[in-house]
Design an enzyme around this catalytic site. Structure first.
Site, short mmCIF file in Angstrom:
data_model
loop_
_atom_site.label_atom_id
_atom_site.label_comp_id
_atom_site.label_asym_id
_atom_site.label_seq_id
_atom_site.Cartn_x
_atom_site.Cartn_y
_atom_site.Cartn_z
N ASN A 133 0.85 -1.21 0.00
CA ASN A 133 0.00 0.00 0.00
C ASN A 133 0.88 1.25 0.00
O ASN A 133 0.55 2.23 -0.68
CB ASN A 133 -0.95 0.00 1.19
CG ASN A 133 -2.18 -0.86 0.92
OD1 ASN A 133 -3.05 -0.48 0.15
ND2 ASN A 133 -2.21 -2.03 1.52
N HIS A 148 -8.63 -0.85 5.49
CA HIS A 148 -9.03 -2.13 6.07
C HIS A 148 -9.50 -3.06 4.94
O HIS A 148 -10.30 -2.63 4.10
CB HIS A 148 -10.16 -1.93 7.10
CG HIS A 148 -10.54 -3.21 7.75
ND1 HIS A 148 -9.80 -3.79 8.76
CD2 HIS A 148 -11.57 -4.06 7.50
CE1 HIS A 148 -10.35 -4.94 9.10
NE2 HIS A 148 -11.44 -5.12 8.37
#
Ligand code: GRF
Length: 196
Positions: A13, A109
């Site tokens: 990420n 998430h």
């Protein structure tokens, strides 16, 4: 907008954010600091390769959580960061830290909140539980961080189909590729450009 990215692992990420800044998908943003609570995290290598300051700071280096919190607050404020991005960061942040940066911390998430979130739902566990329940659609969520676990206001979500042949590992990879690496950079760009 200067940002701090907090990581614990591989940092895909983080890489998506680095790449989106380089390609102009994220504008008006600079990663000022990457902080990992794991010494050997590959995310620190990714920071180094991109010429970004990376630091290893673990709560275990402090006498208590509060000392850790105060030092983290100081380091991030001294670096001039206006946004803190939790990108696979596995430390539960102390309340004093969350309060010091109210409305300035976001998290990615790997599920569609409110499904498969909360205490104990991190990493592969999230995808194991989704497969166990037999959902046909899962996804990822970017949300603001408040003092609860995965309870803050939702910024963005993206759905991903589950396939009958999925294992937790395969599903985790598809959720990253089709959702996380897209909506996290998008949310940062939206915040940097005052669209949120
Ligand atoms: C991602 O699945 C993220 O949603 C979760 O932890 C994982 C981190 O992966 N919170 P990476 O370190 O960004 O590769």
């Amino acid at each position: 907008m200067k940002i701090a990215v907090l990581v614990s692992g591989g940092g895909t990420n983080l890489q998506a954010i680095i790449d989106a800044i380089a390609s102009g998908k994220i504008t008006n943003t600079e990663i000022a600091l990457v902080i990992s609570n794991k010494e050997g995290a590959y995310a620190l290598e990714r920071a180094k390769n991109a010429g970004i300051e990376g630091r290893f700071i673990s709560p275990k280096q402090y006498t208590d959580k509060e000392a850790y919190s105060q030092d983290m607050i100081k380091i991030i404020k001294d670096a001039g960061c206006e946004l803190i991005v939790l990108a696979g960061f596995l430390v539960v942040l102390p309340e004093s830290f969350v309060n010091a940066f109210e409305g300035k911390i976001i998290n990615i998430h790997p599920s569609l909140i409110p499904s498969f979130c909360g205490d104990g739902f991190y990493g592969l566990k999230v995808h194991e539980k989704a497969l166990e329940r037999g959902v046909k659609v899962t996804g990822a969520t970017v949300h603001y961080v408040d003092s609860g676990t995965d309870t803050g206001p939702i910024i963005n979500q993206k759905a991903v189909y589950v396939k009958p042949s999925d294992t937790p590992e395969i599903l985790q990879k598809r959720v990253m590729e089709e959702a996380e690496w897209i909506i996290l950079p998008q949310a940062i760009d939206d915040i940097a450009n005052h669209r949120i």
